[in-house]
Motif scaffolding. Sequence first.
Motif, PDB file in Angstrom:
ATOM      1  N   ALA A  56      -5.008   1.927  -3.603  1.00  0.00           N
ATOM      2  CA  ALA A  56      -4.215   3.112  -3.267  1.00  0.00           C
ATOM      3  C   ALA A  56      -4.725   4.344  -3.999  1.00  0.00           C
ATOM      4  O   ALA A  56      -4.733   5.451  -3.439  1.00  0.00           O
ATOM      5  CB  ALA A  56      -2.748   2.859  -3.603  1.00  0.00           C
ATOM      6  N   SER A 112      -9.873  -3.472   0.518  1.00  0.00           N
ATOM      7  CA  SER A 112      -8.427  -3.512   0.716  1.00  0.00           C
ATOM      8  C   SER A 112      -7.821  -4.629  -0.114  1.00  0.00           C
ATOM      9  O   SER A 112      -8.457  -5.649  -0.387  1.00  0.00           O
ATOM     10  CB  SER A 112      -8.089  -3.702   2.197  1.00  0.00           C
ATOM     11  N   LEU A 124       0.829  -1.194   0.000  1.00  0.00           N
ATOM     12  CA  LEU A 124       0.000   0.000   0.000  1.00  0.00           C
ATOM     13  C   LEU A 124       0.871   1.255   0.000  1.00  0.00           C
ATOM     14  O   LEU A 124       0.637   2.186  -0.785  1.00  0.00           O
ATOM     15  CB  LEU A 124      -0.924   0.000   1.217  1.00  0.00           C
ATOM     16  N   GLU A 130      -3.192  -1.301  -6.661  1.00  0.00           N
ATOM     17  CA  GLU A 130      -3.102  -0.031  -7.387  1.00  0.00           C
ATOM     18  C   GLU A 130      -4.429   0.724  -7.310  1.00  0.00           C
ATOM     19  O   GLU A 130      -4.457   1.941  -7.091  1.00  0.00           O
ATOM     20  CB  GLU A 130      -2.730  -0.274  -8.855  1.00  0.00           C
ATOM     21  N   LEU A 186       1.094   4.115  -2.890  1.00  0.00           N
ATOM     22  CA  LEU A 186       0.814   5.523  -2.623  1.00  0.00           C
ATOM     23  C   LEU A 186       1.982   6.416  -3.024  1.00  0.00           C
ATOM     24  O   LEU A 186       1.796   7.588  -3.388  1.00  0.00           O
ATOM     25  CB  LEU A 186       0.509   5.730  -1.134  1.00  0.00           C
TER      26      LEU A 186
END
Length: 404
Positions: free
Chosen positions: A378, A186, A29, A375, A33
């Motif tokens: 995030a 998630s 994650l 992807e 980001l």
Amino acid sequence: MKAIRVGFISGRFCFSGDGIWADAGLGRLLDALYPWCGRLTAALCQSDQPQPLLDHRLQLSPDDVLRLPDLPSIGRGFGKIASCRRVIRAVEERSDVVIVQLPFAATLALAGARRPRVYQVCADIWAFARRSSRFAGWKRPPALIAGGLIDRLQAGLFRRGDVRVVTNGTKLRMHYGQPPGRAVISSTILEPEIGSASRSRPADAPWRVLYVGYVRHEKGTDLLVDAFSRVLDAMPHAELEVVAGRDEAGRGMAAGFEKSLTALEKKGTVRFLGHRNFGPDLFQCFADADVLVVPSRTEGTPRVLVEARAFGCPVIGTSVGGIPTSITDGVDGLLVPPEDAPALAEAILRLARDQPLRERLIAAGYETARRSTVEVFAAGIAEEVAALAALDVSPRPSPLAPRP
């Protein structure tokens, strides 16, 4: 286009050795980001020793990771509010917008924000306090009081005008009155990894049920044993494969679970594989299984539901927490009521007996996995960051690539 300086605060652990190492879920994650940020500063708890779960090397440099005090529990977190607040202030000094993962054991340290915040709510702490076996007997009343208090404190944090709330699943977002933000699923899987492992077992091999997760009461591992025993009554050659590390906070539960599996071996084939790091070995477990079951009593949006479908493994989950956000019943998986081992067993048998249904779930599951990569996960959080910063941002070239 101005680059946004982003802070990230979480009570999860990392290890500083030859680089910064985190678990795959957190590490991927943060790496996803990273391309969206002009600078990314993280505040994490830090282990003094390498740990098996901390197997992902971050793109961040040691200078970009600040050390939070250890936060092993909410009770102990109350004693570390001042020290946590000092670290949070240091993150704010480096940031335009701060992302905070919740629950956070020292919740009061989050009060008085000096920068806009995106709160990612990973789990329903109130539901956890009500359903976890850790809080039995005399521990239950204080756990319920603490869980309710933290829940209300979080709700208070969300009332500020410079806050966005990203929840794991729509149910959790509704619990907080649908504040500005979004519900997400998630994920840890990268888009290029989808389908990278294929089934190695013969098509007519014994039906294999897979469980991947912690050994905890709230994960429903006792229900898994009961349901599989019922499956064996109808399919004596079925197999159960369990990928699970010992939960250090619930070693009694782990010991009881292993004892139950040993007893179950008298009826059928059971394999306890222990922990598998995120990567090819785990991917092969998904690819070789006929169904993944998630019998939880409380959940966010379990990443294993995305991971299993990314390798052609149909999924069955209980209709709790964020699981219905991840599974559309009868489309890309099956949902069953919680606390219902007979219904779970029947769903497993239904999937084993209905090949057309199985094929439809597999095909739709691949599409769900493609819409639920890390992807995408995030990007949803980054878009909320950009909304707070009132900037139209796009990611820099990503350093992400599948890791061996």
